[in-house]
Design an enzyme around this catalytic site. Sequence first.
Site: not given
Length: 324
Positions: A55, A130, A209-210, A212
């Site tokens: 990141y 990852h 990404s819970p 979306g």
Amino acid sequence: MQTRNLNGLTTSAIGFGAMVLVDGMYGHVDDTRSPATLHHAIDAGATLIDTADAYAAGANEQLVGKAIAGRRDEVQLATKWGIVFEGGRVVHHAHAQEIRVDGRPERAREAAEASLRRLGVDVIDLWYLHFPDPDVPVQETIGAMAELVREGKVRHLGLSNVTAEQVIAAHQVHPLAAVQGEYSLWTREPERELLPVLKELGIGFVPWSPLGAGFLAGSADHIGTAGEDFRANHPRFAPQNLAANRDRFAPLRELAQEREITPAQLALAWLLHQGDDLVPIPGTRTPSHLDENLAAAEIVLDADTLARIGELAPAGVAAGAALL
């Protein structure tokens, strides 16, 4: 904040995904605002802080490290390694860019020690690969990572974006605390094979990404341009698909309104009801949204509501391909 157990690692029931604090994901990031956001997350009880060496090419780890300075004992620190920007093997095309990985065992120590320096800590609580390297058996990579556990530089190991078969193979070499993968009401593929294997082996699951990519929270009305907002290149946010998804998921928003909670809280509460070993890591830059997300840990959904959610958002209902 309630706590949950990831095969030996106790964390908050909902964590914080620090990737949102990177420029180019959801627009420009104010460098002065990001540490305040992390401090607010910890103060509010989101003690599992998730980052990665990829990141912002390590800058996100540095940001997290500075923010937790003096508060190390209040957090469970998770980071990842394996993505490279040159060389390696291409495993995915995402964000309109290639994702390249190099998971050779000889790189593990170098990656761990670099993350420790950027984070300014002596030990990483949860260290993930990852992405698996297609040219390296995952057992070999995990074996090298396990050496860092034996040396006390890492407490627990995890995998990210893997198959059930890869989990089984790696877990035989060294116990895994958690597996991370995309999972939400619009990406339910893990339910087919991955989640049953994790439950059988006692391994926790950390959904990324819970919400979306913000869609399930109702924050997809304004998508930035390519280069500043990765959703501009996401198939599900293409104009035609986005319009279809708004229609398909409208009943969920109505259900949330009936229950007097927000759509984001409904989505997160549903995830938490899928097992007591799931710890979602939503990310946000807004303190009020952070508080809203964390409050989902206190929401109880009855059997009728859970059944209705399943009917309204079955697997495969989202228009457009998943990101990975």
